[in-house]
Design a protein around this motif. Structure first.
Motif, short mmCIF file in Angstrom:
data_model
loop_
_atom_site.label_atom_id
_atom_site.label_comp_id
_atom_site.label_asym_id
_atom_site.label_seq_id
_atom_site.Cartn_x
_atom_site.Cartn_y
_atom_site.Cartn_z
N GLU A 178 66.38 39.15 46.38
CA GLU A 178 66.75 40.46 46.90
C GLU A 178 65.67 40.98 47.85
OE1 GLU A 178 67.95 44.93 45.30
OE2 GLU A 178 67.57 43.30 43.88
N GLY A 179 66.11 41.53 48.98
CA GLY A 179 65.17 42.07 49.94
C GLY A 179 64.77 41.11 51.03
N ASP A 180 65.17 39.82 50.92
CA ASP A 180 64.88 38.86 51.98
C ASP A 180 65.67 39.22 53.24
OD1 ASP A 180 63.11 37.37 50.64
OD2 ASP A 180 64.40 35.64 50.30
N LYS A 181 65.11 38.85 54.39
CA LYS A 181 65.84 39.04 55.65
C LYS A 181 67.07 38.13 55.66
CE LYS A 181 62.43 40.35 59.16
NZ LYS A 181 61.81 39.93 60.41
N TYR A 215 60.27 46.16 58.05
CA TYR A 215 60.05 44.92 57.27
C TYR A 215 58.57 44.55 57.23
CZ TYR A 215 60.98 40.32 55.33
OH TYR A 215 61.01 39.23 54.52
N THR A 252 60.11 43.65 52.90
CA THR A 252 61.45 43.58 52.32
C THR A 252 62.41 44.40 53.16
OG1 THR A 252 62.80 44.08 50.36
CG2 THR A 252 60.93 45.54 50.82
N ASP A 253 63.70 44.03 53.07
CA ASP A 253 64.76 44.83 53.71
C ASP A 253 65.25 45.95 52.80
OD1 ASP A 253 66.32 42.02 55.34
OD2 ASP A 253 65.05 43.55 56.20
N THR A 254 64.96 45.85 51.53
CA THR A 254 65.51 46.80 50.57
C THR A 254 65.13 48.23 50.96
OG1 THR A 254 65.33 45.16 48.81
CG2 THR A 254 65.56 47.48 48.14
#
Length: 221
Positions: A156-159, A195, A200-202
């Motif tokens: 979770e949160g990966d590009k 980022y 993270t993208d979250t």
């Protein structure tokens, strides 16, 4: 980047004639983009012969039937020779060759997504007849599927990357909005900074919404 060729390619040299020996077709209805053809000659050289009529049946000697704009472009480039394939036909056949050469080009179409993929994979656009604005227009005109496949990542949160969305669309739920090239660039810059700061993208959507809410509160104050 490869060097420009700007000449007749070697395999066509046996067909070369002095460029001044030829004349344009006397009533060619086609209006071509000579500058684009000249750019192609610069980068790729002449890789197919133009077609000219000997003229023993028409009285118009060495008249170009197919490739008038290639001849124009070669003159513009300062060439002294051009490769020619010869026919010797009457007026009716000459006119039909001119018309069908133009018409078959008009009837052709593109697989737009495939064309966009090919252009996007090239290191540059030199000699393609496209510039970046034309590519952007092409991409903006590509119709997205009614549903976009969900992206997955290892954690979770990966590009994640969706090749459709980077072309100028944003979708959430059942709402899809087309956005301009400038808006895409701004979003990319904001996302990159977000980022890099967090790894993270979250929370990116919340970040954008919070920015909007803060601006709206400032307007309402």
């Amino acid at each position: 980047m490869p060097e420009p060729i700007d000449r007749i390619i070697d395999s066509l040299l046996p067909l070369a004639v002095p460029i001044g020996d030829l004349t344009r077709y006397h009533c060619n209805p086609r209006q071509g983009d000579v500058s684009s053809v000249a750019d192609s000659l610069k980068w790729h050289g002449q890789f197919k012969p133009i077609v000219a009529n000997r003229g023993t049946l028409t009285g118009r000697l060495n008249e170009i039937l197919a490739g008038n704009h290639t001849w124009d472009a070669a003159v513009q480039r300062g060439w002294d020779q051009i490769a020619v394939s010869w026919v010797d036909v009457d007026d009716d056949a000459a006119a039909k060759i001119v018309i069908v050469d133009n018409r078959t080009s008009d009837l052709a179409g593109y697989d737009t997504e495939l064309l966009a993929d090919i252009l996007g994979a090239l290191p540059d656009l030199d000699g393609t007849g496209y510039d970046q604005d034309a590519v952007d227009d092409l991409l903006d005109g590509i119709e997205l599927p009614s549903q976009l496949a969900a992206e997955t990542s290892d954690r979770e949160g990966d590009k994640t990357a969706d090749e459709h969305l980077q072309w100028g669309f944003v979708q959430w739920g059942t709402t899809r909005v087309q956005i301009t090239k400038e808006e895409v660039e701004r979003l990319n810059n904001i996302h990159e900074a977000f980022y890099e700061a967090r790894g993270t993208d979250t929370g990116f959507a919340h970040y954008l919404l919070d920015q909007h809410d803060a601006e709206q509160e400032a307007v309402d104050a």
